[in-house]
Design an enzyme around this catalytic site. Structure first.
Site, PDB file in Angstrom:
ATOM      1  N   LYS A 123       0.858  -1.194   0.000  1.00  0.00           N
ATOM      2  CA  LYS A 123       0.000   0.000   0.000  1.00  0.00           C
ATOM      3  C   LYS A 123       0.885   1.231   0.000  1.00  0.00           C
ATOM      4  O   LYS A 123       1.710   1.412   0.894  1.00  0.00           O
ATOM      5  CB  LYS A 123      -0.927  -0.004   1.225  1.00  0.00           C
ATOM      6  N   ASP A 228     -13.363   4.952   9.940  1.00  0.00           N
ATOM      7  CA  ASP A 228     -13.727   4.819   8.521  1.00  0.00           C
ATOM      8  C   ASP A 228     -14.286   3.412   8.300  1.00  0.00           C
ATOM      9  O   ASP A 228     -13.979   2.747   7.317  1.00  0.00           O
ATOM     10  CB  ASP A 228     -12.492   5.070   7.651  1.00  0.00           C
TER      11      ASP A 228
HETATM   12  P1  ADP Z   1      -7.610   3.486   1.043  1.00  0.00           P
HETATM   13  O1  ADP Z   1      -6.993   4.047   2.274  1.00  0.00           O
HETATM   14  O2  ADP Z   1      -7.123   4.177  -0.163  1.00  0.00           O
HETATM   15  O3  ADP Z   1      -9.097   3.379   1.122  1.00  0.00           O
HETATM   16  P2  ADP Z   1      -7.490   0.634   1.576  1.00  0.00           P
HETATM   17  O4  ADP Z   1      -6.479   0.182   2.561  1.00  0.00           O
HETATM   18  O5  ADP Z   1      -8.890   0.736   2.048  1.00  0.00           O
HETATM   19  O6  ADP Z   1      -7.007   2.010   0.916  1.00  0.00           O
HETATM   20  O7  ADP Z   1      -7.427  -0.338   0.312  1.00  0.00           O
HETATM   21  C1  ADP Z   1      -8.146  -0.072  -0.870  1.00  0.00           C
HETATM   22  C2  ADP Z   1      -8.665  -1.372  -1.468  1.00  0.00           C
HETATM   23  O8  ADP Z   1      -7.590  -2.255  -1.755  1.00  0.00           O
HETATM   24  C3  ADP Z   1      -9.564  -2.145  -0.511  1.00  0.00           C
HETATM   25  O9  ADP Z   1     -10.905  -1.751  -0.618  1.00  0.00           O
HETATM   26  C4  ADP Z   1      -9.353  -3.576  -0.943  1.00  0.00           C
HETATM   27  O10 ADP Z   1     -10.172  -3.883  -2.041  1.00  0.00           O
HETATM   28  C5  ADP Z   1      -7.912  -3.585  -1.401  1.00  0.00           C
HETATM   29  N1  ADP Z   1      -7.018  -4.063  -0.324  1.00  0.00           N
HETATM   30  C6  ADP Z   1      -6.343  -3.303   0.559  1.00  0.00           C
HETATM   31  N2  ADP Z   1      -5.607  -4.057   1.399  1.00  0.00           N
HETATM   32  C7  ADP Z   1      -5.806  -5.332   1.043  1.00  0.00           C
HETATM   33  C8  ADP Z   1      -5.316  -6.605   1.532  1.00  0.00           C
HETATM   34  N3  ADP Z   1      -4.454  -6.692   2.552  1.00  0.00           N
HETATM   35  N4  ADP Z   1      -5.741  -7.722   0.913  1.00  0.00           N
HETATM   36  C9  ADP Z   1      -6.609  -7.650  -0.119  1.00  0.00           C
HETATM   37  N5  ADP Z   1      -7.102  -6.502  -0.622  1.00  0.00           N
HETATM   38  C10 ADP Z   1      -6.712  -5.345  -0.059  1.00  0.00           C
HETATM   39 MG    MG Z   2     -10.268   2.184   2.282  1.00  0.00          MG
END
Ligand code: ADP
Ligand code: MG
Length: 403
Positions: A123, A228
């Protein structure tokens, strides 16, 4: 901003040293003078520095700054991405980068794999990318503030997210496994599941609803509010109820256990936060609203309320994770800086309605044509990484074949 890793293999050890030097120089210079780059990189005197500078600029890892009083360069988000990836490569946390699976409001999510081919999630925090419209109005706040830079704020978000994920994981919350953190990025385990947002029906909405409300209260019992908690940040894992269950049960929907996994922690707050009640109610109401709309489910029970949450806390006996996290790397000062920034840019997470979100994005897009803030205000984008960078320096010399 896309993560384009094509050029990473072609960087020489000298290129890495120069890139690192630009990052270090950024600590005190908005525009890093070429002479300083040469000095920090330790490559003074040769034509090597200039060759590296031009290599790096060609692939947009650094950018020449025009109209400055002196000749200089700044690190781009791309350059910062490469430095983080290089660190992960050395730590053996990431070997290759695969597909982008998510574009959040302020992050990019990639599937990556380690040397054994095990998939993970990278991320990359990119604060300030979308919320530019609001930021523009508050340019004065961000200008000339060492802690106001986009890269620094993105790093704070990454550190915060990683620290909270660790604390939650250690206390048996269903969250991804935090694996590594560097600069504005984190690496975590890949959850093989879809966000609740994409689930059109569940066999037993009441049970899932109860699980989610229990999770909100359990967080509160450790002193935390997610902030959130919504259908985008809950991944739904479906597992056979009992792998060894006898055949007579069949494969009906009731043979499946639904496991909600919580993600996305940069906005978590303590239950002692001045606006805690508002955050708590918002989390609860997001779930209520979603269950009503999507599954036509309305709970018989009202609440939980903030006083229910405080009651959980006062039962005592559990750790205060809000306090623990503060002591373990994400300080109160960092929390304040990040919160102030998020307040200024109006970062409300991804719980906004689609309509308002879309509108925001369009307006933001119009404004970003003018200039790209994410590549502009980056001074002091790096803090406390000098030690790490020095280590890199030391190793860069020996690793000319792997650079
Ligand atoms: P943001 O802060 O931009 O909302 P998120 O951490 O919510 O970012 O991640 C965005 C999207 O990426 C999530 O809705 C999910 O679909 C995918 N995602 C994030 N982390 C994971 C993970 N560890 N495993 C699988 N999918 C993930
Ligand atoms: Mg998110």
């Amino acid at each position: 901003m896309k993560l384009d890793t094509k050029a990473i293999r072609y960087l020489t050890a000298e290129d890495w040293r120069v890139l690192t030097a630009v990052e270090m120089g950024s600590k005190n210079h908005e525009v890093v003078p070429t002479s300083l780059i040469a000095q920090i990189s330790g490559l003074r005197g040769g034509s090597g520095v200039h060759r590296s500078i031009s290599n790096l600029a060609k692939v947009d890892l650094i950018a020449k700054v025009k109209n400055a009083k002196y000749d200089g360069y700044r690190l781009t988000y791309g350059g910062l991405d490469y430095l983080a990836l290089n660190t992960y490569r050395k730590r053996k946390a990431v070997y290759s980068v695969g597909n982008q699976i998510g574009v959040g409001k302020e992050s990019d999510i990639y599937v990556v794999s380690d040397e054994k081919g095990v998939q993970r999630v990278l991320k990359i925090h990119r604060l300030g990318r979308i919320s530019f419209r609001t930021v523009k109005a508050n340019r004065d706040y961000l200008r000339n503030r060492s802690s106001g830079s986009w890269m620094y704020m993105s790093r704070l978000a990454a550190v915060k997210e990683f620290t909270f994920m660790q604390a939650l994981r250690d206390n048996d919350f269903p969250v991804p496994e935090p694996l590594s953190q560097n600069r504005h990025t984190i690496v975590m385990s890949l959850i093989d599941a879809f966000p609740l947002r994409q689930i059109s029906s569940v066999a037993d909405p009441a049970t899932l609803y109860a699980q989610l409300m229990a999770m909100i209260l359990r967080l509160a019992s450790f002193g935390l509010i997610h902030g959130d908690f919504n259908e985008f940040n809950i991944l739904i894992e479906e597992k056979p109820k009992d792998q060894n269950a006898d055949e007579t049960k069949g494969h009906g929907s009731d043979a499946v256990t639904v496991n909600p996994i919580l993600i996305d922690f940069p906005q978590m707050v303590s239950i002692d936060h001045p606006n805690a009640e508002m955050y708590f109610d918002r989390d609860v109401n997001c779930i209520k609203r979603f269950f009503e709309r999507r599954f036509h489910f309305i709970s018989d029970e009202s609440g939980p309320t903030f006083s229910d949450a405080r009651a959980e806390l006062s039962k005592g006996g559990l750790k205060r994770l809000d306090v623990e996290v503060e002591a373990s790397g994400f300080s109160k000062k960092m929390a304040k800086e990040l919160e102030k920034y998020m307040g200024f840019v109006g970062a409300t997470g991804d719980g906004q309605t689609d309509e308002s979100q879309k509108q925001d994005d369009e307006e933001a897009d119009e404004d970003t044509e003018e200039e790209d803030p994410s590549d502009k205000e980056i001074k002091d984008g790096v803090e406390d990484v000098s030690k790490q960078l020095n280590d890199q320096h030391g190793r860069a010399q020996q690793s000319s074949d792997t650079g």
